[in-house]
Write an enzyme that holds these catalytic residues in place. Sequence first.
Site, PDB file in Angstrom:
ATOM      1  N   CYS A  43       0.828  -1.217   0.000  1.00 53.01           N
ATOM      2  CA  CYS A  43       0.000   0.000   0.000  1.00 53.01           C
ATOM      3  C   CYS A  43       0.859   1.262   0.000  1.00 53.01           C
ATOM      4  O   CYS A  43       0.665   2.159  -0.804  1.00 53.01           O
ATOM      5  CB  CYS A  43      -0.939  -0.020   1.215  1.00 53.01           C
ATOM      6  SG  CYS A  43      -1.838   1.511   1.409  1.00 53.01           S
ATOM      7  N   CYS A  48      -1.665   1.679  -2.994  1.00 54.42           N
ATOM      8  CA  CYS A  48      -2.634   2.756  -2.764  1.00 54.42           C
ATOM      9  C   CYS A  48      -2.036   4.175  -2.755  1.00 54.42           C
ATOM     10  O   CYS A  48      -2.548   5.059  -3.438  1.00 54.42           O
ATOM     11  CB  CYS A  48      -3.335   2.567  -1.416  1.00 54.42           C
ATOM     12  SG  CYS A  48      -3.515   0.881  -0.884  1.00 54.42           S
ATOM     13  N   LYS A  51      -0.108   5.275  -5.973  1.00 47.15           N
ATOM     14  CA  LYS A  51      -1.142   5.256  -7.028  1.00 47.15           C
ATOM     15  C   LYS A  51      -2.017   6.498  -6.956  1.00 47.15           C
ATOM     16  O   LYS A  51      -2.243   7.178  -7.931  1.00 47.15           O
ATOM     17  CB  LYS A  51      -1.971   3.964  -6.873  1.00 47.15           C
ATOM     18  CG  LYS A  51      -3.121   3.762  -7.832  1.00 47.15           C
ATOM     19  CD  LYS A  51      -4.425   4.411  -7.452  1.00 47.15           C
ATOM     20  CE  LYS A  51      -4.943   4.102  -6.086  1.00 47.15           C
ATOM     21  NZ  LYS A  51      -5.427   2.753  -5.890  1.00 47.15           N
ATOM     22  N   TYR A 177      -8.993  -3.591 -10.813  1.00 45.78           N
ATOM     23  CA  TYR A 177      -8.693  -2.275 -10.240  1.00 45.78           C
ATOM     24  C   TYR A 177      -7.420  -1.656 -10.847  1.00 45.78           C
ATOM     25  O   TYR A 177      -7.408  -0.505 -11.260  1.00 45.78           O
ATOM     26  CB  TYR A 177      -8.375  -2.416  -8.745  1.00 45.78           C
ATOM     27  CG  TYR A 177      -9.508  -2.592  -7.790  1.00 45.78           C
ATOM     28  CD1 TYR A 177     -10.002  -1.509  -7.072  1.00 45.78           C
ATOM     29  CD2 TYR A 177     -10.049  -3.845  -7.532  1.00 45.78           C
ATOM     30  CE1 TYR A 177     -10.996  -1.670  -6.132  1.00 45.78           C
ATOM     31  CE2 TYR A 177     -11.043  -4.016  -6.590  1.00 45.78           C
ATOM     32  CZ  TYR A 177     -11.522  -2.922  -5.895  1.00 45.78           C
ATOM     33  OH  TYR A 177     -12.504  -3.077  -4.953  1.00 45.78           O
ATOM     34  N   HIS A 435     -26.607  21.730  -1.030  1.00 51.43           N
ATOM     35  CA  HIS A 435     -26.811  22.236  -2.382  1.00 51.43           C
ATOM     36  C   HIS A 435     -25.813  23.330  -2.715  1.00 51.43           C
ATOM     37  O   HIS A 435     -25.580  24.203  -1.881  1.00 51.43           O
ATOM     38  CB  HIS A 435     -28.241  22.788  -2.494  1.00 51.43           C
ATOM     39  CG  HIS A 435     -28.611  23.170  -3.886  1.00 51.43           C
ATOM     40  ND1 HIS A 435     -28.787  22.237  -4.885  1.00 51.43           N
ATOM     41  CD2 HIS A 435     -28.799  24.390  -4.447  1.00 51.43           C
ATOM     42  CE1 HIS A 435     -29.100  22.872  -6.005  1.00 51.43           C
ATOM     43  NE2 HIS A 435     -29.114  24.174  -5.765  1.00 51.43           N
ATOM     44  N   GLU A 440     -25.840  15.319  -3.308  1.00 52.61           N
ATOM     45  CA  GLU A 440     -27.233  15.534  -2.887  1.00 52.61           C
ATOM     46  C   GLU A 440     -28.216  14.711  -3.723  1.00 52.61           C
ATOM     47  O   GLU A 440     -29.343  14.460  -3.302  1.00 52.61           O
ATOM     48  CB  GLU A 440     -27.616  17.020  -2.916  1.00 52.61           C
ATOM     49  CG  GLU A 440     -27.766  17.597  -4.300  1.00 52.61           C
ATOM     50  CD  GLU A 440     -28.211  19.061  -4.312  1.00 52.61           C
ATOM     51  OE1 GLU A 440     -29.134  19.409  -3.554  1.00 52.61           O
ATOM     52  OE2 GLU A 440     -27.618  19.852  -5.070  1.00 52.61           O
TER      53      GLU A 440
HETATM   54  P1  NDP Z   1      -7.924  -8.147 -10.077  1.00 61.56           P
HETATM   55  O1  NDP Z   1      -7.988  -9.489  -9.495  1.00 61.56           O
HETATM   56  O2  NDP Z   1      -8.819  -7.069  -9.601  1.00 61.56           O
HETATM   57  O3  NDP Z   1      -8.106  -8.243 -11.648  1.00 61.56           O
HETATM   58  C1  NDP Z   1      -7.332  -9.097 -12.427  1.00 61.56           C
HETATM   59  C2  NDP Z   1      -7.732  -8.885 -13.874  1.00 61.56           C
HETATM   60  O4  NDP Z   1      -6.825  -9.581 -14.706  1.00 61.56           O
HETATM   61  C3  NDP Z   1      -9.118  -9.406 -14.167  1.00 61.56           C
HETATM   62  O5  NDP Z   1      -9.718  -8.516 -15.062  1.00 61.56           O
HETATM   63  C4  NDP Z   1      -8.850 -10.762 -14.818  1.00 61.56           C
HETATM   64  O6  NDP Z   1      -9.810 -11.109 -15.772  1.00 61.56           O
HETATM   65  C5  NDP Z   1      -7.554 -10.482 -15.544  1.00 61.56           C
HETATM   66  N1  NDP Z   1      -6.736 -11.675 -15.715  1.00 61.56           N
HETATM   67  C6  NDP Z   1      -6.414 -12.595 -14.788  1.00 61.56           C
HETATM   68  N2  NDP Z   1      -5.611 -13.533 -15.327  1.00 61.56           N
HETATM   69  C7  NDP Z   1      -5.436 -13.209 -16.627  1.00 61.56           C
HETATM   70  C8  NDP Z   1      -4.730 -13.785 -17.700  1.00 61.56           C
HETATM   71  N3  NDP Z   1      -4.038 -14.912 -17.548  1.00 61.56           N
HETATM   72  N4  NDP Z   1      -4.772 -13.177 -18.903  1.00 61.56           N
HETATM   73  C9  NDP Z   1      -5.486 -12.045 -19.074  1.00 61.56           C
HETATM   74  N5  NDP Z   1      -6.170 -11.448 -18.085  1.00 61.56           N
HETATM   75  C10 NDP Z   1      -6.154 -12.013 -16.877  1.00 61.56           C
HETATM   76  O7  NDP Z   1      -6.408  -7.771  -9.942  1.00 61.56           O
HETATM   77  P2  NDP Z   1      -5.586  -6.431  -9.971  1.00 61.56           P
HETATM   78  O8  NDP Z   1      -4.226  -6.885 -10.375  1.00 61.56           O
HETATM   79  O9  NDP Z   1      -6.238  -5.373 -10.751  1.00 61.56           O
HETATM   80  O10 NDP Z   1      -5.616  -5.983  -8.439  1.00 61.56           O
HETATM   81  C11 NDP Z   1      -5.265  -6.878  -7.389  1.00 61.56           C
HETATM   82  C12 NDP Z   1      -6.062  -6.590  -6.138  1.00 61.56           C
HETATM   83  O11 NDP Z   1      -5.559  -5.426  -5.535  1.00 61.56           O
HETATM   84  C13 NDP Z   1      -7.534  -6.310  -6.375  1.00 61.56           C
HETATM   85  O12 NDP Z   1      -8.314  -7.467  -6.307  1.00 61.56           O
HETATM   86  C14 NDP Z   1      -7.899  -5.367  -5.283  1.00 61.56           C
HETATM   87  O13 NDP Z   1      -8.399  -6.102  -4.198  1.00 61.56           O
HETATM   88  C15 NDP Z   1      -6.591  -4.706  -4.901  1.00 61.56           C
HETATM   89  N6  NDP Z   1      -6.580  -3.303  -5.318  1.00 61.56           N
HETATM   90  C16 NDP Z   1      -7.449  -2.410  -4.776  1.00 61.56           C
HETATM   91  C17 NDP Z   1      -7.445  -1.091  -5.183  1.00 61.56           C
HETATM   92  C18 NDP Z   1      -8.417  -0.122  -4.584  1.00 61.56           C
HETATM   93  O14 NDP Z   1      -9.030  -0.419  -3.568  1.00 61.56           O
HETATM   94  N7  NDP Z   1      -8.626   1.029  -5.216  1.00 61.56           N
HETATM   95  C19 NDP Z   1      -6.508  -0.609  -6.175  1.00 61.56           C
HETATM   96  C20 NDP Z   1      -5.671  -1.623  -6.706  1.00 61.56           C
HETATM   97  C21 NDP Z   1      -5.708  -2.917  -6.287  1.00 61.56           C
HETATM   98  P3  NDP Z   1     -11.190 -11.858 -15.409  1.00 61.56           P
HETATM   99  O15 NDP Z   1     -12.109 -10.817 -14.880  1.00 61.56           O
HETATM  100  O16 NDP Z   1     -11.624 -12.398 -16.725  1.00 61.56           O
HETATM  101  O17 NDP Z   1     -10.842 -12.918 -14.418  1.00 61.56           O
END
Ligand code: NDP
Length: 450
Positions: A43, A48, A51, A177, A435, A440
């Site tokens: 983080c 976080c 980012k 995300y 407002h 709102e």
């Molecule tokens: P996520 O698990 O959110 O998303 C992974 C993405 O990658 C999905 O769209 C998935 O597709 C795709 N994917 C997985 N495997 C493959 C593959 N082999 N080939 C192509 N696409 C693939 O992971 P992130 O890396 O984005 O983030 C990790 C975690 O970090 C999140 O789950 C979240 O909890 C946390 N996070 C939170 C944030 C916040 O609160 N603002 C910000 C950043 C991260 P599919 O949907 O088809 O499975």
Amino acid sequence: MAEFDYDLFVIGAGSGGVRAARMAGGFGAKVAIAEDRYMGGTCVNVGCIPKKLFVYASHFAEDFHDAAGYGWHVPEPVFKWDELLKNKNKEINRLNGIYKNLLERNGVRVFDGRAELGGPNSVLINGESISAQRILVATGGWPHIPDIPGNQHIISSNEAFFLEALPKSAVIVGGGYIAVEFAGIFLGLGVDTTLVYRGDLFLRGFDGEMRGFLAEQMRQKGINLLFNTRIDSIDRQNGRYLVNSPDTGTITTDLVMYATGRRPNTNGLGLETAGVELNGKGAIVVDAKYRSSNPSIYAIGDVTDRMNLTPVATAEGTALANNLYNNQSRRVDYRDIPTCIFSQPNLGTVGLTEEQARQEYTNVEIYKSRFTNLKHTLTGNSEKTLMKMIVDRDTDRVLGVHMAGADAGEIIQGIGIALKAGATKAVFDATIGIHPTAAEEFVTMREPTE
Ligand code: NDP
């Protein structure tokens, strides 16, 4: 003489580990923590915090543009990536120091090095064997990059935070995300940005309509969104990358970033030797009190791969420290956890999606508002806001609230309190609005749209 060197030994000084360690220390336990990479974990260092700083940085591009409608004419702005990086790194160093101080002020001994389990009550670190009555594993997660030809050319978000120079163009693969947030960051900083996702529509699991709306907004800002697109290899040619897809052909780009999920950081920790059960994804299996299959070993946060969010890990750390060292039985309530994707615009959400609500309830009412923010009546910026509320008609309870728009993260945090308190639609209706704000709208939605 104490039987163990420490009451609690924490492996991993990220959000969860630091919280548990410093609270346990504050309650009088003898605590040590080991970290081999960076104080504050993902983080603070590659998640976080940097980012969000990058999101702020990238949004200035729109702000400069929008200013003209208010009579402010800014000379052609110049962006210096190296300056942003330097300032970001300085701030992260400051935070690293704060984390270390927090621990030391609570009497926690900080070990700089890689720890592994020597057994149910022992930790090996820097050639020493240290005993502890309890061990907490809070080692987080690590980006997972699929095993495809050319994957040595791929960077993850870890490296994106330290790029030597900004590329002219970038392909981001993934639809979660991180991919969505980085697409907005790169675009705002002037990078020609393509997001490639293998499914029909990114952000699987979020409200379908909100996902579609965000895709529309991101496209309109200039992000090239390619859905139903698989990548099967990557080549390097003349200093650029060729991203080969059976669906769209080859995309030529200057940077390839994968944000295809994160995996629990359990490799090489000696968990197997200590008899700690892992699930199929390599995550530590824990009970409701964060205890693993070995009764002296606990785990919290992303290494348990449940809700991988910093505030969840810190809540788990607080609960664990209270349970073990403050004689209080605390549990984290995992329902109605608000969350926000810091996309541009933000997508904030709490509670059920429309799809989930329709599965669980028979009489669901949907309230919606789509509008142009007052600010943009003068800017010419075509960004829209969408707000959506899902209500159970039988009980009047608000089941879910979603917003895509400026500052949705800030707004949904407040709405999260209302949902936690079990607010009904009547409570929202009885609340007087502020407002003029976008927020709102949530207290003035009178007629259901469905
Ligand atoms: P996520 O698990 O959110 O998303 C992974 C993405 O990658 C999905 O769209 C998935 O597709 C795709 N994917 C997985 N495997 C493959 C593959 N082999 N080939 C192509 N696409 C693939 O992971 P992130 O890396 O984005 O983030 C990790 C975690 O970090 C999140 O789950 C979240 O909890 C946390 N996070 C939170 C944030 C916040 O609160 N603002 C910000 C950043 C991260 P599919 O949907 O088809 O499975």
